[in-house]
Design a protein around this motif. Sequence first.
Motif, PDB file in Angstrom:
ATOM      1  N   ASP A   8      37.699  39.728  39.618  1.00  0.00           N
ATOM      2  CA  ASP A   8      36.683  40.715  39.906  1.00  0.00           C
ATOM      3  C   ASP A   8      36.002  40.281  41.206  1.00  0.00           C
ATOM      4  N   PHE A   9      35.277  41.185  41.841  1.00  0.00           N
ATOM      5  CA  PHE A   9      34.714  40.857  43.156  1.00  0.00           C
ATOM      6  C   PHE A   9      33.226  40.521  43.085  1.00  0.00           C
ATOM      7  N   ASP A  10      32.409  41.502  42.722  1.00  0.00           N
ATOM      8  CA  ASP A  10      30.964  41.305  42.706  1.00  0.00           C
ATOM      9  C   ASP A  10      30.560  40.319  41.619  1.00  0.00           C
ATOM     10  N   GLY A  11      29.829  39.278  42.029  1.00  0.00           N
ATOM     11  CA  GLY A  11      29.376  38.277  41.074  1.00  0.00           C
ATOM     12  C   GLY A  11      30.379  37.180  40.808  1.00  0.00           C
ATOM     13  N   VAL A  12      31.626  37.405  41.189  1.00  0.00           N
ATOM     14  CA  VAL A  12      32.678  36.403  40.988  1.00  0.00           C
ATOM     15  C   VAL A  12      33.044  35.740  42.312  1.00  0.00           C
ATOM     16  N   LEU A  13      33.190  36.542  43.361  1.00  0.00           N
ATOM     17  CA  LEU A  13      33.492  35.999  44.683  1.00  0.00           C
ATOM     18  C   LEU A  13      32.320  36.123  45.651  1.00  0.00           C
ATOM     19  N   SER A 162      54.835  38.410  32.468  1.00  0.00           N
ATOM     20  CA  SER A 162      54.320  38.825  31.161  1.00  0.00           C
ATOM     21  C   SER A 162      52.794  38.746  31.179  1.00  0.00           C
ATOM     22  N   PRO A 163      52.118  39.442  30.262  1.00  0.00           N
ATOM     23  CA  PRO A 163      50.653  39.374  30.227  1.00  0.00           C
ATOM     24  C   PRO A 163      50.109  37.960  30.135  1.00  0.00           C
ATOM     25  N   ASP A 164      50.806  37.087  29.424  1.00  0.00           N
ATOM     26  CA  ASP A 164      50.321  35.717  29.257  1.00  0.00           C
ATOM     27  C   ASP A 164      50.377  34.914  30.553  1.00  0.00           C
ATOM     28  N   GLU A 165      51.097  35.443  31.551  1.00  0.00           N
ATOM     29  CA  GLU A 165      51.208  34.742  32.832  1.00  0.00           C
ATOM     30  C   GLU A 165      50.196  35.236  33.863  1.00  0.00           C
ATOM     31  N   LEU A 166      49.384  36.225  33.481  1.00  0.00           N
ATOM     32  CA  LEU A 166      48.361  36.768  34.372  1.00  0.00           C
ATOM     33  C   LEU A 166      46.978  36.353  33.879  1.00  0.00           C
ATOM     34  N   LEU A 167      46.173  35.816  34.779  1.00  0.00           N
ATOM     35  CA  LEU A 167      44.799  35.434  34.478  1.00  0.00           C
ATOM     36  C   LEU A 167      43.844  36.350  35.225  1.00  0.00           C
ATOM     37  N   PHE A 168      42.859  36.905  34.506  1.00  0.00           N
ATOM     38  CA  PHE A 168      41.815  37.724  35.128  1.00  0.00           C
ATOM     39  C   PHE A 168      40.500  36.976  35.015  1.00  0.00           C
ATOM     40  N   VAL A 169      39.794  36.829  36.134  1.00  0.00           N
ATOM     41  CA  VAL A 169      38.518  36.122  36.186  1.00  0.00           C
ATOM     42  C   VAL A 169      37.410  37.144  36.409  1.00  0.00           C
ATOM     43  N   GLY A 170      36.469  37.234  35.473  1.00  0.00           N
ATOM     44  CA  GLY A 170      35.407  38.220  35.586  1.00  0.00           C
ATOM     45  C   GLY A 170      34.082  37.707  35.081  1.00  0.00           C
ATOM     46  N   ASP A 171      33.043  38.495  35.306  1.00  0.00           N
ATOM     47  CA  ASP A 171      31.701  38.086  34.890  1.00  0.00           C
ATOM     48  C   ASP A 171      31.005  39.155  34.056  1.00  0.00           C
ATOM     49  N   HIS A 172      31.777  40.053  33.470  1.00  0.00           N
ATOM     50  CA  HIS A 172      31.171  41.139  32.713  1.00  0.00           C
ATOM     51  C   HIS A 172      32.032  41.486  31.507  1.00  0.00           C
ATOM     52  N   ASP A 173      31.389  42.068  30.495  1.00  0.00           N
ATOM     53  CA  ASP A 173      32.128  42.481  29.296  1.00  0.00           C
ATOM     54  C   ASP A 173      33.242  43.465  29.630  1.00  0.00           C
ATOM     55  N   GLY A 174      33.018  44.309  30.629  1.00  0.00           N
ATOM     56  CA  GLY A 174      34.054  45.260  31.025  1.00  0.00           C
ATOM     57  C   GLY A 174      35.300  44.564  31.540  1.00  0.00           C
ATOM     58  N   ASP A 175      35.123  43.418  32.194  1.00  0.00           N
ATOM     59  CA  ASP A 175      36.275  42.643  32.660  1.00  0.00           C
ATOM     60  C   ASP A 175      37.054  42.084  31.471  1.00  0.00           C
ATOM     61  N   CYS A 184      46.284  40.089  28.834  1.00  0.00           N
ATOM     62  CA  CYS A 184      46.373  38.955  29.754  1.00  0.00           C
ATOM     63  C   CYS A 184      45.282  37.927  29.455  1.00  0.00           C
ATOM     64  N   ARG A 185      45.384  36.788  30.088  1.00  0.00           N
ATOM     65  CA  ARG A 185      44.384  35.738  29.913  1.00  0.00           C
ATOM     66  C   ARG A 185      43.080  36.140  30.619  1.00  0.00           C
ATOM     67  N   PHE A 186      41.976  35.526  30.173  1.00  0.00           N
ATOM     68  CA  PHE A 186      40.681  35.826  30.770  1.00  0.00           C
ATOM     69  C   PHE A 186      39.842  34.563  30.866  1.00  0.00           C
ATOM     70  N   ILE A 187      39.151  34.416  32.002  1.00  0.00           N
ATOM     71  CA  ILE A 187      38.127  33.388  32.168  1.00  0.00           C
ATOM     72  C   ILE A 187      36.828  34.100  32.501  1.00  0.00           C
ATOM     73  N   GLY A 188      35.764  33.758  31.789  1.00  0.00           N
ATOM     74  CA  GLY A 188      34.457  34.320  32.070  1.00  0.00           C
ATOM     75  C   GLY A 188      33.656  33.397  32.970  1.00  0.00           C
ATOM     76  N   LEU A 189      33.164  33.936  34.090  1.00  0.00           N
ATOM     77  CA  LEU A 189      32.290  33.171  34.976  1.00  0.00           C
ATOM     78  C   LEU A 189      30.846  33.440  34.539  1.00  0.00           C
ATOM     79  N   GLN A 190      30.189  32.424  34.049  1.00  0.00           N
ATOM     80  CA  GLN A 190      28.845  32.595  33.510  1.00  0.00           C
ATOM     81  C   GLN A 190      27.823  32.685  34.637  1.00  0.00           C
ATOM     82  N   ASN A 191      26.956  33.698  34.563  1.00  0.00           N
ATOM     83  CA  ASN A 191      25.859  33.834  35.519  1.00  0.00           C
ATOM     84  C   ASN A 191      24.713  34.582  34.848  1.00  0.00           C
ATOM     85  N   GLU A 192      23.664  34.887  35.601  1.00  0.00           N
ATOM     86  CA  GLU A 192      22.467  35.502  35.020  1.00  0.00           C
ATOM     87  C   GLU A 192      22.689  36.942  34.592  1.00  0.00           C
TER      88      GLU A 192
END
Length: 219
Positions: A8-13, A162-175, A184-192
């Motif tokens: 994701d872009f806003d809040g992640v990068l 495959s979905p298991d080979e893709l990682l999505f990095v986001g900071d929102h429930d929508g991500d 696919c895999r997901f990592i949550g970037l914690q912020n305010e």
Amino acid sequence: MIDCVAFDFDGVLVESNAGKRDAYFEVFSDLPGASSDVIRTVLEKNSGADRFGVINAVLDAVTIQSGPIWSSRAALTEQLANRYNDICEQLAANCPEVHGASAMLTELSDIVPLYIVSLTPESPLRRIVVCRGWARHFHGVLGLPTSKAEHLRNILVQQTISPDELLFVGDHDGDLKAARSVGCRFIGLQNEFNDFQSGDFPIVSAVPEVLELVRSVRC
């Protein structure tokens, strides 16, 4: 194995979340009935909605209070969206990056293909990425009108993974919802702006941790 990473872009990068929220108050400053309280309530109830969702929700709230005060809602919606886009493009091009983003992208792009998947309209998003000097890092910079989930599905096809080979990095429930919808895999970037809790996906507090995780999985 992780063979591709989407961000994701806003809040992640870039540190644009607060500015993009504040932009709604500026956009509606001349619209009768669109008080700060109305806008604040709409934003609380529509967390994660794109700009069209928020704009239409504010117009709905104004209509309930005083009836329609415009000759063409479609024209007004487009006008407000364009104003919001202009404000946010300048903001996202010039605001600070999330700490460590550039260094992380430089190293990670040498390991796996990278993508941006955002709710920002695609044309201005691509201009912003070019302006920030990041275009060389990405195989694709993807935004509205296509949904995040659909973009993730398209990445799977483009990269033949495959979905298991893709990682999505986001900071929102929508991500998170988009990642889960395609498996696919997901990592949550914690912020305010989120309240991610420990659960069935990793949570990081800094972007460079994404690089460390990808390296550890690929070793």
